[in-house]
Design a protein around this motif. Structure first.
Motif, PDB file in Angstrom:
ATOM      1  N   GLY A 231      -6.754   2.301  12.667  1.00  0.00           N
ATOM      2  CA  GLY A 231      -7.252   3.552  12.100  1.00  0.00           C
ATOM      3  C   GLY A 231      -7.887   3.407  10.743  1.00  0.00           C
ATOM      4  O   GLY A 231      -8.463   4.335  10.220  1.00  0.00           O
ATOM      5  N   ILE A 232      -7.769   2.227  10.166  1.00  0.00           N
ATOM      6  CA  ILE A 232      -8.386   2.039   8.853  1.00  0.00           C
ATOM      7  C   ILE A 232      -9.837   1.685   9.106  1.00  0.00           C
ATOM      8  O   ILE A 232     -10.220   0.530   9.136  1.00  0.00           O
ATOM      9  N   VAL A 241      -7.952   1.816   3.303  1.00  0.00           N
ATOM     10  CA  VAL A 241      -7.263   3.053   2.958  1.00  0.00           C
ATOM     11  C   VAL A 241      -5.775   2.888   3.259  1.00  0.00           C
ATOM     12  O   VAL A 241      -5.390   2.065   4.081  1.00  0.00           O
ATOM     13  N   ILE A 245      -2.354   7.304   6.392  1.00  0.00           N
ATOM     14  CA  ILE A 245      -3.397   8.199   6.887  1.00  0.00           C
ATOM     15  C   ILE A 245      -3.650   7.910   8.357  1.00  0.00           C
ATOM     16  O   ILE A 245      -3.812   8.807   9.172  1.00  0.00           O
ATOM     17  N   ALA A 246      -3.610   6.604   8.683  1.00  0.00           N
ATOM     18  CA  ALA A 246      -3.792   6.225  10.080  1.00  0.00           C
ATOM     19  C   ALA A 246      -2.675   6.811  10.934  1.00  0.00           C
ATOM     20  O   ALA A 246      -2.896   7.288  12.039  1.00  0.00           O
ATOM     21  N   ILE A 248      -0.977   9.514  10.406  1.00  0.00           N
ATOM     22  CA  ILE A 248      -1.196  10.949  10.576  1.00  0.00           C
ATOM     23  C   ILE A 248      -2.247  11.197  11.649  1.00  0.00           C
ATOM     24  O   ILE A 248      -2.086  12.049  12.502  1.00  0.00           O
ATOM     25  N   ALA A 249      -3.296  10.355  11.594  1.00  0.00           N
ATOM     26  CA  ALA A 249      -4.383  10.528  12.549  1.00  0.00           C
ATOM     27  C   ALA A 249      -3.887  10.359  13.977  1.00  0.00           C
ATOM     28  O   ALA A 249      -4.336  11.034  14.880  1.00  0.00           O
TER      29      ALA A 249
END
Lengths: 250, 242
Positions: A231-232, A241, A245-246, A248-249
């Motif tokens: 996801g980065i 990043v 965040i990945a 969450i995605a």
């Protein structure tokens, strides 16, 4: 050790580039050119084969599948003989050893690469194709713009591993007198007559160093791809990043 | 505008949709809810032909959606679809995600498509993220980009398949906000969602599904405060206890 040093000193250039520039190019350079060119030419073919392999149309699926299975079920050396004896008949003119080996590699590697590309396509979430189709892209547009770029990127490490296999496979060119690396080593052995051990130690070392380094590069790339797949996505210059965040995605 | 006439779908022996009849008028916002496995996602996926149907008809602006003669790609570009899992294209920037269909399907030129992308991103509150990549965005931001991507084809209707179910609670609001503003602007929408407040605020009607059938239809207030069927009563009780 002295023998090895002497062989490298006397025949190093022959092993690296053959008789080039006074004679034909050979040795390690030819081995590398054969492998890279073979794979490069096989690649577009493999994408077409892979698309046929994931196609819902039987008319495309069956021939491609048959070709892939046949190629993967045959020893390369036998295929080399087939091309060696039948390609000149088919074309009605003599074919050089280089062209024979290259043609064989292209067909053979296309089958292997096709399975790599197919795995790449099938490992993408189905939602990618659905999202592309639902904004109005045709199947082929979705493949070209959305699925294949991701599939092929994810499969770069596997393709690099295939390059390593191909480099080793070019040594079979020896049997049809393609003056690649193994052929060059054998020439040296025939000249020296009494030093087979050091000659083949040098040969093994050259293959190993090349293939091992490429394997390491493939591993590095694999890690990078795995990170991006997680996801980065930050492409080209974008910084990495934070991983959550990945999460969450997902 | 969207009309279901005796729609049936089977997966092998399993009947996923059972004689569905419904009409969604132009500008109407319809919320579809129901327990998982009730066929609600399947239902909206049949509207843009992500799923085929075996019996019945679906009409979109009077056009039979499952007719073999239909140009399915052109048709799909007229129905926006928003997925539960966003499905942004991770190898493309936010701008390219939005511009892909307009430049490929409608052959708009890049600068024009980019201008439109900027407008749409401003509308979903993400103007600053135009050159970011999906992996750099939060879930709520990704879903808002996905809505902008669907809007880029100027579809007369939008379908939402549980757009907030994959989101952390604090991100649900920002997505619903965008959906509400679309509803107020008169967009025809079918939303599969369990967000009761959203339904109460903007939905014209609620369809309640169970086992592949539409069990109950009503206004949001009527349905949520006074459900008629046992199944709906139990479903709402479950929903509230969470």
């Amino acid at each position: 050790m002295g023998d090895i040093a002497a062989i490298i000193h006397d025949y190093g250039v022959l092993l690296l580039v053959g008789q080039y520039p006074t004679g034909p190019l050979g040795g390690l350079a030819l081995t590398f050119i054969l492998a890279v060119l073979g794979l490069a030419l096989a690649f577009p073919l493999s994408v077409i084969l892979a698309l046929a392999r994931v196609s819902p149309f039987r008319l495309l699926y069956w021939p491609a599948t048959a070709l892939v299975y046949v190629m993967r079920g045959l020893p390369l050396i036998m295929l080399i003989f087939w091309v060696y004896f039948f390609l000149p008949v088919l074309l009605g003119r003599p074919v050089s050893g280089f062209s024979t080996l290259l043609a064989t590699l292209v067909i053979y590697e296309a089958a292997y690469l096709a399975e790599i590309v197919r795995a790449g396509i099938e490992s993408l979430p189905r939602g990618q194709m659905e999202a592309a189709r639902s904004v109005g892209l045709t199947y082929m547009q979705a493949m070209r713009k959305v699925v294949l770029p991701q599939a092929i990127y994810n499969m770069i490490p596997a393709m690099l591993s295939q390059l390593v296999s191909t480099i080793k496979e070019t040594s079979l060119g020896y049997v049809i007198s393609v003056n690649e690396l193994t052929f060059a080593a054998n020439q040296i052995n025939s000249t020296l007559l009494t030093k087979p051990f050091p000659v083949f130690v040098v040969l093994a070392t050259i293959y190993f160093v090349l293939c091992f380094s490429l394997t390491q590069v493939a591993r590095q790339l694999e890690r990078r791809v795995a990170r991006r797949r997680a996801g980065i996505a930050g492409a080209t210059a974008a910084p990495l990043v934070v991983p959550d965040i990945a999460a969450i995605a997902e | 505008m969207i009309q279901f006439e005796g729609v049936n779908k089977w997966y092998g022996d399993y009947r996923a949709l059972h004689d569905i009849d419904a009409i969604v008028a132009k500008g109407e916002v319809v919320v579809v809810c129901g327990p998982s496995g009730s066929g609600k996602s399947t239902l909206i996926r049949t509207v843009n032909r992500l799923e085929e149907i075996q019996k019945g008809r679906i009409l979109f602006d009077g056009q039979d959606v499952h007719a073999p003669s239909l140009d399915v790609n052109r048709f799909r570009s007229r129905v926006g679809f928003v997925f539960q899992s966003f499905n942004l294209f991770p190898h493309l920037s936010v701008a390219d995600n939005i511009m892909l269909a307009p430049t490929t399907v409608l052959r708009r030129d890049k600068s024009q498509a980019r201008k439109r992308a900027e407008e749409l991103l401003a509308r979903v509150g993400l103007a600053a993220k135009i050159d970011a990549y999906p992996g750099q965005l939060s879930g709520g931001q990704q879903q808002r980009v996905a809505i902008a991507r669907a809007l880029a084809m100027d579809p007369p209707a939008m379908l939402f398949d549980e757009p907030t179910s994959a989101l952390d609670p604090e991100m649900v609001g920002e997505v619903l906000q965008v959906m509400k503003s679309l509803a107020r602007d008169g967009m025809t929408m079918i939303c599969v969602t369990h967000e009761m407040n959203f339904a109460r605020e903007v939905a014209d009607r609620v369809l309640f599904m169970d086992h592949g059938r539409i069990v109950e239809t009503g206004t949001p207030d009527g349905f949520f405060s006074n459900p008629q069927s046992d199944r709906a009563q139990r479903f709402l009780a479950d929903l509230r206890s969470h």
